[in-house]
Structure formats: structure tokens, C-alpha cells
Design an enzyme around this catalytic site. Structure first.
Site, mmCIF file in Angstrom:
data_model
loop_
_atom_site.group_PDB
_atom_site.id
_atom_site.type_symbol
_atom_site.label_atom_id
_atom_site.label_comp_id
_atom_site.label_asym_id
_atom_site.label_seq_id
_atom_site.Cartn_x
_atom_site.Cartn_y
_atom_site.Cartn_z
ATOM 1 N N LYS A 101 -14.819 -0.281 1.678
ATOM 2 C CA LYS A 101 -13.768 0.220 2.777
ATOM 3 C C LYS A 101 -14.396 0.503 4.136
ATOM 4 O O LYS A 101 -13.478 0.595 5.055
ATOM 5 C CB LYS A 101 -13.071 1.484 2.219
ATOM 6 C CG LYS A 101 -12.070 0.954 1.051
ATOM 7 C CD LYS A 101 -11.567 2.575 0.449
ATOM 8 C CE LYS A 101 -10.439 2.966 1.424
ATOM 9 N NZ LYS A 101 -9.653 4.151 0.939
ATOM 10 N N TYR A 102 -15.772 0.996 4.097
ATOM 11 C CA TYR A 102 -16.127 1.494 5.245
ATOM 12 C C TYR A 102 -17.381 0.681 5.931
ATOM 13 O O TYR A 102 -17.987 1.272 6.979
ATOM 14 C CB TYR A 102 -16.599 2.994 5.073
ATOM 15 C CG TYR A 102 -15.531 3.722 4.589
ATOM 16 C CD1 TYR A 102 -14.300 4.172 5.355
ATOM 17 C CD2 TYR A 102 -15.286 4.229 3.521
ATOM 18 C CE1 TYR A 102 -13.114 4.750 4.952
ATOM 19 C CE2 TYR A 102 -14.516 5.081 2.698
ATOM 20 C CZ TYR A 102 -13.256 5.443 3.502
ATOM 21 O OH TYR A 102 -12.285 5.979 2.989
ATOM 22 N N ASP A 135 0.769 -1.190 0.079
ATOM 23 C CA ASP A 135 -0.038 -0.032 0.084
ATOM 24 C C ASP A 135 0.785 1.185 -0.074
ATOM 25 O O ASP A 135 1.792 1.391 0.896
ATOM 26 C CB ASP A 135 -0.974 0.106 1.354
ATOM 27 C CG ASP A 135 -1.965 1.225 1.283
ATOM 28 O OD1 ASP A 135 -3.005 0.963 0.309
ATOM 29 O OD2 ASP A 135 -1.749 2.076 1.889
ATOM 30 N N GLU A 178 1.659 -0.658 -5.088
ATOM 31 C CA GLU A 178 0.476 0.174 -5.328
ATOM 32 C C GLU A 178 0.816 1.720 -5.339
ATOM 33 O O GLU A 178 0.437 2.467 -4.336
ATOM 34 C CB GLU A 178 -0.625 -0.043 -4.269
ATOM 35 C CG GLU A 178 -1.975 0.536 -4.736
ATOM 36 C CD GLU A 178 -2.370 1.488 -3.536
ATOM 37 O OE1 GLU A 178 -1.645 1.913 -2.536
ATOM 38 O OE2 GLU A 178 -3.618 2.098 -3.450
#
Lengths: 659, 659
Positions: free
Chosen positions: B519-520, B377, B406
Site C-alpha cells: 500500500k505504501y 471501497d 468491501e
């Protein structure tokens, strides 16, 4: 290793073969350096170009600035002969990173006292390095940032003076230094800008048939200097061998009177450090060098490391020549061609080290006689390592010495010789005739990486090269090739008087040897012929001297013309104070006309203002307007324009009463 | 130094940054090496490519051959994981030089006995190195060359077998070796050819609303494997912080039930070596890795080196975080943006060395659980030197480990990360939509120097990137982007099930965040929806597996189509045994048609023979003839062809009675 160094430095330009070879400049020139420089994240990076004269321990630092896409650039000037070093360093700058943040936070009202405290700490961290007056300023700013008064803190953070002051004192931070130190070889100005004239001293006698001498050559000096040349290059001046001597027109059956080729070096009288007795004495040569110097002409000698069978080396150093099983020495050959009058030196000899020293002593000997320019004959047939060593050795003794490489061979070989140290190089110019050929080749020479180390010297003719273009085109061809040579590059030369007298009779049609070549016989030239190009040459050399745009290999641009027979190019100084446009009619037979397209902005011109172009060849002046302008050239009158652009055209508004 | 070395070796390709970085290959791939190699004069040069596995002392030698203009080429295959070294050596070959001369002299009748004696000596000089049988031959040839019988000597000199034999035994001569040894980093095949599927394990529960587990994820494996993927990439699986946890749709006012972002790593339960308790246990994870492996799926983990305020490192290693003057830790920010839930690690910490070791131990920990692929990441926000060290350290332990970078950032930063060691890299593919954009970008990736070290991994979507093209284009856009990703590069991936279910609702129009982003929050996907692209994906992955042309980043060619909405490219194996043509309609709304121009020779086709193209997507077959052929694609049916070229079209002449 310090793992905290966060900046990457890569992609430095110029850098030749990973730093193996230096770039070249002359005294006073600029070195522009680019590099890709970036850190992780989005902190602010600062970047410096470091340079020094080789041998100095301290670097001089100059700021580099960001261009685009992580590309940075900086520059420095080289002011002394010799070698300079440069490299790049960079670091994440804590103060600038903080400043970039705070100027974004303030308008978003996201700034808090602690942000300003961070700034105050950074200011205080550099206090001890700061000058007394800056210390006072920095303390005051730090106090403001600690004031807890939002207005005061913000005002301080946004103070431009704060940034300018802090730029002087980089916040302590691990510095990344590029992993290589790169070199610049700095020559004297003549390496960059020179006009050469080649002549055979033995053809300089006033009377037909007599072997010319250095004294005759002295008498010729005002003629050469009068045309504006600054280098007088002489073919070899040494004793000429007798064995297998060549006769007129390269015949293998000479008469006893034939003088032989000057490149057949060495006889019982001596070798590379001796002078051909018919030319005079060493003192005569010294006198020639001196008198030439008084007229602004430097004498260049030919360095042709090869021997006739009669050369003293053959007896004194048989180990420098390759022997065949029958005990004979292998003469030069490129089968099926044979050169029985030439023994090549064997650079693979076990005694290479002594050989190198002797060859070096030849150069030193002529340097002692006042010679600082050498035209090197066929360097591509001798070992690369030898040249690299020789040129470096000579430059240790005298960095003013210039070596011109006469390597008419494959491109990579020519470029390698330039990389390893040759100051200037002959080119393929003689064989580039069409617009496309000239454009492609000169873009390669002036826009690619080669321009950093390869200095072209453009010769429209040599004693070996009478091009088909000159054979066929006659006088107009000589004129157009002259203008091209003298304006496409700052270094050029001609072989005279063959050139100015438009000598174009080949030995055999379709080949490049001259009929009655001076290489094999003494020629007598009628310098006073009315069709001589002498005055045109003088004019062109004078134009070159008074227009700095023509004195550098930089900023050559080809301009579109809607006629394939017309080629146009522009050369400018960097500040555009001198802008020269050259247009040449490549057709030696017919008048050609066309429209030229000028890149106005690049030439410092405005689209809506008329401007004047002044033909420096004819003194004619033309008023032009806008980018498209008409050109017409008659090869039988003059096949070229050399136009100086004059931006200012007077109008009625120049009169007082308009003020 | 041996001043007799006469050969220059320069301009080696591939060579990254002057040999600072290795090129990359996978096991079994070819390394093709080019160099400029030349000597002074016109003697014959021989040139060899040297290579070895790093650590070996002996080089393997292979002949290089002359291409053109002093350019030579050679090649070798890498057959083992790890590092290979290569360099080039060359010398002036005395025998070949002699042979080149004699074959020119003989027809010109310039050959003399002494020439043949030279040859005989050369043969005898290599006798001691020759094999017993070759010794017999060489002695016989030498005798013939010494025979003084012209016919016999000539016949011997022209004997091809003589040359072939002598090539085995280079005449002793000073050898030039290139001054650098260059490196090849060899990865396993998956580094070159892979299909990735990203999913959130917590969204894998069978029932709506429940937090998915590794067990649920196991149940999902057949679905993923059934589509033909071979890498299953999981976002971080670690405990999620509570402090400043984000709510649904990136809200800063979460409810107590909101699960938070998996990238907000670290809570009281643990950090980068711990597993989120709602997902299961370490044993559950191991089981998932094992089961996945049984289905041909390798699990890839996310390596996101960042911490929430609740991460154990914050207490145990406060020195790894930058503190502000008020004692608080500086959370991540890119003013005016704030990321209060994330503390960046300070790579400028004095304790960088301990920090590096700890971060390395995280990788080793997951390797111990069977993980060999890491998607890293935002590597561009951590120090370059750290990555260079980390990847080298890990490869010492296991050269099979793959790191995917990434880094969605500036091009030079992305390329540097690839140079310093990342196995694969995300790209700008997601934002290259038009024919011009795709062509330019993929020519840069496949034809420039970057192809030697940068392995693109093409993602049409990610949890962060819902492109405008997908938002607007809907299902046809998902299909066309899928075909482009899967055929423009050998490595690609999708974020599912959002991709196959064509999820294209943005949080805000004009931005790239998903509405109700996984993601949330936990999402429940209806995998059985009839409009799912699941079958198409399975078909495409199957096509990739059976067509080697699609398994390499080499030999991508764009083909002209006379319609800007149609893009066509070809990929081939080197031997042209597999030729794939891909045509995609970039217009998501309308049918488009046009004429494609095929470079027949490049594709192994003949202009005067019909050929068959077989659409591997639909199984349709078309008969084409010549270079121009018609294409028509309706985006609402299928916006792409993936055509395999079959050269053989049966005709009546295939019948027996035509024989």
C-alpha cells in the site's frame, strides 16, 4: 426525496405479515418494540419510538435505547380500548457524534480549539428551541467552549449536564422514518384473563326430565359464580329445527320427544334472533344476563352461522344457499359424512354483501340484549374475508366485544383467524398430554410470533371432546388437566357440570363423543356429589385471581424435572413480585417423584438463601434451598402443586437484638 | 372488493423485508417459491405461481403443488438479465372439490344422480374456454354423467383423463392474488461464480525499483490467467495526493520518493477519472483491459469515493466537504485515529443531488473504458440511499455491471448493503478459523434468508488483512485457507503475489498490517520461487471450473468428522450428478486423522455399494464403503482433499460374461 437521510430502520418487531395485521394487547399492557437501526460510518445515531391512538394527528415520542448489534428497543403502554399506531424514527445526531469524538480526543490530548468551536456552534444551533432556563445554560456552555482556555473547554465538553440538556434538543438533521405504520389492537382485560364455564340451560331444571329454562339457569348462577368463573357460555338458545332432527346419541331416528341439537338452528318459530320457546322469553334472557352480571358472570352466546332446512332464511333468502341441479339445497357434507340437518350458508353467493349485513345484524341484536362475548362455532368453515369485516364492523360499534374462535383445524388456518381479528382461540391443548407435547406446544404459543396475536383459551373438555386421556384417567386426569389449563394460560374454560362431575363415559371407546351427550338430550346432573371437583375449581380460580403471574400469557418457562411423568412450569410477573411454580403428575395411576431444577436468577432467588414455597392448593409450606428440590405427587390425593415462591425466610437475624 | 374470494395467501418465501428488496439470481437459475395457501372449509384449492420480466404486461403461470401443512411450492427459471416479478394466486376449485367428494362417495355407495349432474354442469361451464378436441371430450363426459346409468356415471367420474383435462380449464371462481408483487434481480453468471486476483500494477515492473506500468501489468496477464482467475482487480489507478502523503510502513514522514497509497486519490493531475501518470495513459489502460479480456480476465477497478486535500473536487466543489469553524476541512477521523491525507465526502451536503450525479459519472467514465466490475471501497462509510440509487442507475445503463462491497463492518450493515443492491460482498471469512466458527458462519450465509441476496466473496488475505492464522501457520495455512475459500463459496479472491508467495511477515506481531506493505511502497516479487502456490492455485481453479457443484452457493453441507482439527463439507449439484467432498486439516503443524460420516442418501450413494472418491488435487483414488471412512492429512504435504465422488465402482459383474 431527501437523499441526506443516513439512517436505516429495519427488522421491526413486532410486525405481523409486513404490517398487514395488528398485534393485540389489553388496556394497560406494554408494547415492547425492537428495531435494527444504523447509519453509515461511525456517527452517533438517535432513535425514537412513535405511538398514538389511531385518529390522533400528533405522535408521542419515546427514546429507544441500543441493546446490542445495532438492535434498539423501546416501549409504550396502551391505556385505551381501540387501535394504536406505532413506528420508529432515527437520525444521525450531530451533537452526540461530536461528543463521542471529543471525549476520545481529550485523553489522547488531540483536542484543539477548533474542535470546541464545532461544539459551541452545535449548542447555538438549538438555542431557539430550548427553554428559557436551558438557553441560559447553553449560552454559558457555548461561551466556555469558545473561551480558548483548554481546561475550561475540556471541563465543559465533559460536563454530563451538557449532554443531558442537549439530548432534549436534537440537532437539526434529516430524519429517517420507518416506511410502515404498525397497529396495536387493544381489547379489554377479559380478552387476556378469563375463566369460562359452558352449560346447557335446558339441563338446569331442578327436576329430572323437565326442559330447563332461563329461570332455572338463573338459579344455577350462584353455583357457577361460586366456583369463580367470570364467563358463562351458553350453546345456541334458538329454535331447533324439526327436519332431520337428531335423536339421543346422535341417532337419525329420533322420538318425537327428543329435543334435538341446539346447533341445529332455526324452525318456523324463528332463526338466529329468536329464542327457543322452552327456554323462556327474550325478557327472561335479559334477566339472566342481568343477574349473571350481578354475580360477576358475563353471558357469552354461541354464534353458529348455519341453518336447518326449517330456518326462515331458507325461504326468505334462498339465494344464500347453494342449490343442486335437481333444485334441492346442498346440505353440509364432508364425504362420506352427511349432515342433512344442516344447510351451510354459501359465502360465494352473488348476494354476499346482503348476507354479510344480515349476519352482522344478528350480532348487533344480541349486543342489544347485553351480550358482549361470542363464542364462534366453526369459523374456519366460513369465509375469512367475512370475519375480518364483521369483527372490524362490530368493534366500531363496541370495542369491548370479544370473539372466541372455535376452529379446531389446521394450525395456519387457526392463526389466520386470530390475525384477522378473533380475540381468543381454542387450541390443541385437549390433545397435548405428554410432557414433550405440552412443552413444544406451549413454547410455540408463548414464545413465537403467534403470541402477539393469538390468545389461547384452553379447554380440557367440550361437549364434542371427551379426550381419551380423561376417559382413561378418570378423576386424577380431570384434576391434572384442570390445573394445566388454568395455569398454562390465562384464558381457560370447562364444559360443566360434565367436567366437575368427571363425566368420562364415551359413546364408543376410542372416539371422543360422550355417551348420552347433552348435545342431543336433556341431562340432569347431581351437583352435590361428594366427588365433585367444585371446591378444587373454586380454589384454582381464586388462586388465579390473586396471582397476577397467572393472568398473562407472557413469561411461561418450563422447568426440568428428572421424571417424564412430572411436568413443571413457572409463571412470573415482569418484576418478579409474583412467582408461581406449577408441578403436575401426568400419570393418573401412580405416585411419581423427582427432582426439579429451578432457574434461580430468573425467579429472583439467590443460590445461598433458603426460600419458602407455599402450596396454594393445600396451604402446605415447604422450605427449599438451591436449585434442585424434591417433588412427590400422588394422583389419587392431588396430582399437582401450585406453589407460590416466598423469598423471605425468617431467621434469628430478624429479631430486634440482632439489629 | 369481491367478498367471495375465499383463499388466503401468506408466508411467501422468498420475500425480503416485506417485498422491499429483490432476491438475487443469475441468468439460468431457478427461483423456488413457497407460500401458505388455504381456504375456509374443506374445498379443494388450486394455486399458481405468476412471473414475468419486469415491463411485460402478461404473467406466465405455473402450477404450485401442495407440500405439507398448507405449504405450497412452485418454481420458475430466470433467463434474462434485469428484473423479474413474481406473485401467487389461488382459488377454490369447484371441479376439484366436486371430484374429491365423488371419489369418496362412490366407494361408500353414497353417490346419487344429482351428484353426477353437478359434475356435468361443471364440465359444461368451462366448455367455451376449451380447445376443440377437449370440447369433444368434455361433451362426451358430460353426457355420461347425465346418463343416469350408475356404472357409466361412476366410470366417468373416476376417469383420470377427465381430471387432467379439467385442470387445464379452472372453473370460474373468485381468485385471490397475493397483495404484493415481489422482485428478482438477475445478474450475469460471474456475479455467482468468479475467482478474483488482486495486484498492484506499480509492482509489476520486471526490474527491481522501477514503478510498474500498465504495460508491465500486461506482461503479467498470462501468469494470472494461467492460474485460472477470471477477474483481475486493481487498486485505485488514479493520481496520488502529495499533502500528508504516507511513507513506507504507513509512516507520516515520507521521503520524496515514496509513492504514497493508491487510495489517497487525487492530485493536481486529476481525480477519479484520471490515471496516475507513472502507470501510463488511458489508452494503455484500455489496452490492458482488452488484452486481459483476450485471456479470459475481466479488469475490476476500485471505487474509492474519497479525496486527498489535493483532489480537484476540493477546489471545484468545496460544498461537498464539511468545513470546521476555522474554515479548514474536517479530515477523516475515528478518534483518536486521524487520517489527515483523506477528506471524506459529506453526504449530508445540501448539494447531495449534484454530488450523486458526479459520482455516477465516475462509474460511467470507467464503463466507457470497458470496465464492468467495481470493487467498492468502504461503502459502509457512505450513505445507503446513495448506493441504492447509484446501483439502480448503473444497472439501467448496463445490467452486467458487478459491484463488490468491501464493507468490513457490523453484520446488519453488510447485509443491508447487499439488500440495497451490491452484487457481491466481502465477508468475515478471513477471521473464521476453527471448525465451529466456519460451520456457524457458513450455515448463516448459505441456509438463512441472507442467501437470497448476499453473495459472499471469500478472501483469505487482502492488502489490509494478513490474518494471525496466516502469520503463524505459514505455507500450510495458506494452502488450507485457499482450499476453504475456493470451495466454501463460488466467489473468492486472493491478493497476490503476496498470497501465492506466502507473504506472512506482519508490521507488528498481533496486528494485521503487512511489513513493507505494498500500500505504501513498490514491491518486487520473485514469482519463480519454487515454494510458490501458483500450481496449486491453478489446479484448484481448474477443479472449480469443471465441477458445477462448486459454482453455486447452494447445497453446502458440513459433515461430521471425529476430530476438531478436520473440517469436512460437501457440495453438490441439485441432480447429484456432481458431488464434491472437501476435507481440510485446520492444524498447520501436525498430521491429523479421523473418521468422516457421510450422509449417503443426500449424496446419492447407497449404503451397500462401494464407491470411489477421486482426489482432484492429487489424482489419488480411494475406495470407500458405507458412511464412515478414514481421513488422514499431513499439512506439510497437502492439508486438504478435494474429492469427487464417483458412484460406479467396476466389479466382475461388469464383464460381458456376467450379463
Amino acid at each position: 426525496m431527501d437523499g441526506r437521510r443516513r439512517v436505516v430502520i429495519e427488522g421491526i418487531k413486532p410486525e405481523i405479515d409486513g404490517g398487514l395485521f395488528p398485534i393485540k394487547r389489553t388496556v394497560g399492557e406494554k408494547v415492547r418494540v425492537e428495531a435494527d437501526v444504523f447509519a453509515d460510518g461511525h456517527d452517533a445515531v438517535r432513535c425514537q419510538l412513535l405511538y398514538r391512538k389511531k385518529g390522533q394527528t400528533e405522535w408521542t415520542l419515546t427514546q429507544m435505547s441500543h441493546v446490542v448489534n445495532d438492535r434498539w428497543e423501546g416501549m409504550f403502554y396502551v391505556t385505551e380500548l381501540g387501535t394504536y399506531e406505532y413506528t420508529v424514527q432515527a437520525w444521525v445526531d450531530k451533537f452526540l457524534s461530536w461528543h463521542h469524538g471529543i471525549v476520545k480526543k481529550i485523553p489522547a490530548a488531540q483536542d484543539s480549539s477548533v474542535d470546541f468551536l464545532v461544539g459551541a456552534n452545535l449548542l447555538e444551533s438549538v438555542l431557539e428551541n430550548a427553554s428559557a432556563s436551558d438557553q441560559i445554560l447553553l449560552k454559558a456552555w457555548a461561551a466556555a467552549l469558545r473561551s480558548n482556555q483548554l481546561d475550561q473547554m475540556r471541563q465543559c465538553a465533559l460536563d454530563e449536564q451538557l449532554v443531558l440538556t442537549m439530548l432534549k434538543y436534537p440537532s437539526p438533521s434529516p430524519v429517517s422514518v420507518y416506511h410502515r405504520t404498525l397497529n396495536v389492537h387493544v381489547d379489554r382485560e377479559k380478552a387476556r384473563f378469563s375463566a369460562w364455564y359452558e352449560l346447557f340451560p335446558r339441563s338446569c331444571a331442578a327436576e329430572v326430565g323437565r326442559h330447563g329454562t332461563f329461570k332455572d339457569c338463573e338459579a344455577r348462577l350462584p353455583y357457577v359464580a361460586g366456583m369463580g368463573f367470570d364467563v358463562l357460555y351458553l350453546p345456541p338458545i334458538h329454535p331447533i329445527g324439526r327436519t332431520h332432527r337428531k335423536g339421543r346419541n346422535n341417532s337419525v331416528t329420533p322420538t318425537p320427544d327428543d329435543p334435538g341439537s341446539p346447533w341445529a338452528i332455526g324452525s318456523e318459530e324463528g332463526g338466529h334472533k329468536a329464542i327457543h320457546s322452552d327456554l323462556g322469553t327474550l325478557e327472561d334472557f335479559r334477566s339472566l344476563v342481568r343477574k349473571a352480571g350481578e354475580l360477576g358472570l358475563e353471558v357469552a352466546l354461541d354464534l353458529a352461522y348455519q341453518c336447518t332446512p326449517d330456518h326462515p332464511y331458507v325461504k326468505s333468502h334462498p339465494e344464500w344457499f347453494r342449490r343442486r341441479p335437481d333444485g334441492t339445497i346442498q346440505y353440509a357434507e364432508n364425504p362420506p359424512k352427511k349432515y342433512q340437518d344442516i344447510y351451510p350458508i354459501d359465502f360465494e353467493t352473488e348476494k354476499w354483501s346482503q348476507l354479510w349485513e344480515e349476519l352482522k345484524s344478528v350480532v348487533l341484536f344480541w349486543m342489544d340484549q347485553g351480550v358482549k362475548i361470542f363464542r364462534v362455532d366453526n369459523p374456519h368453515t366460513k369465509a375469512f374475508l367475512f370475519w375480518e369485516w364483521l369483527i372490524a364492523e362490530i368493534h366500531k360499534v363496541d370495542p369491548e366485544v370479544i370473539f372466541l374462535s372455535e376452529a379446531f383445524t389446521r394450525p395456519k388456518v387457526m392463526y389466520r383467524l386470530a390475525k384477522l381479528g378473533f380475540t381468543q382461540s381454542y387450541t390443541y391443548f385437549a390433545w397435548r398430554n405428554t410432557k414433550w407435547e405440552l412443552t413444544e406446544y406451549f413454547q410455540e404459543l408463548t414464545q413465537g410470533e403467534v403470541r402477539e396475536y393469538f390468545r389461547p383459551n384452553l379447554w380440557p373438555n367440550t361437549p364434542d371432546i371427551l379426550t381419551e386421556y380423561l376417559q382413561i384417567g378418570g378423576r386424577p386426569a380431570f384434576m391434572s388437566r384442570l390445573v394445566l389449563a388454568a395455569t398454562l394460560g390465562p384464558n381457560y374454560g370447562i364444559y360443566g357440570p360434565a367436567f366437575e362431575l368427571c363425566e368420562n363415559r364415551p359413546l364408543v371407546r376410542g372416539k371422543e363423543e360422550y355417551l348420552d351427550s347433552e348435545k342431543y338430550e336433556i341431562r340432569h346432573w347431581d351437583l352435590a356429589r361428594p366427588d365433585s371437583l367444585r371446591d378444587l375449581i373454586a380454589r384454582i380460580n381464586s388462586i388465579r385471581k390473586s396471582n397476577p403471574a397467572l393472568q398473562s400469557n407472557d413469561r411461561l418457562v418450563f422447568l426440568p424435572v428428572d421424571n417424564e411423568q412430572l411436568i413443571a412450569h413457572a409463571k412470573t410477573t415482569e418484576d418478579l413480585s409474583n412467582v408461581i411454580l406449577v408441578v403436575v403428575n401426568l400419570d393418573c395411576h401412580y405416585k411419581q417423584s423427582g427432582w426439579i431444577d429451578l432457574p434461580l436468577a430468573k425467579l429472583g432467588l439467590e443460590a445461598d438463601h433458603p426460600f419458602q414455597v407455599h402450596d396454594l392448593l393445600t396451604d402446605a409450606r415447604y422450605f427449599w434451598h438451591g436449585s434442585r428440590n424434591y417433588i412427590e405427587l400422588n394422583p389419587h390425593v392431588l396430582p399437582a402443586h401450585i406453589l407460590r415462591v416466598r423469598r423471605r425466610v425468617r431467621t434469628e437475624q430478624d429479631f430486634d437484638y440482632f439489629m
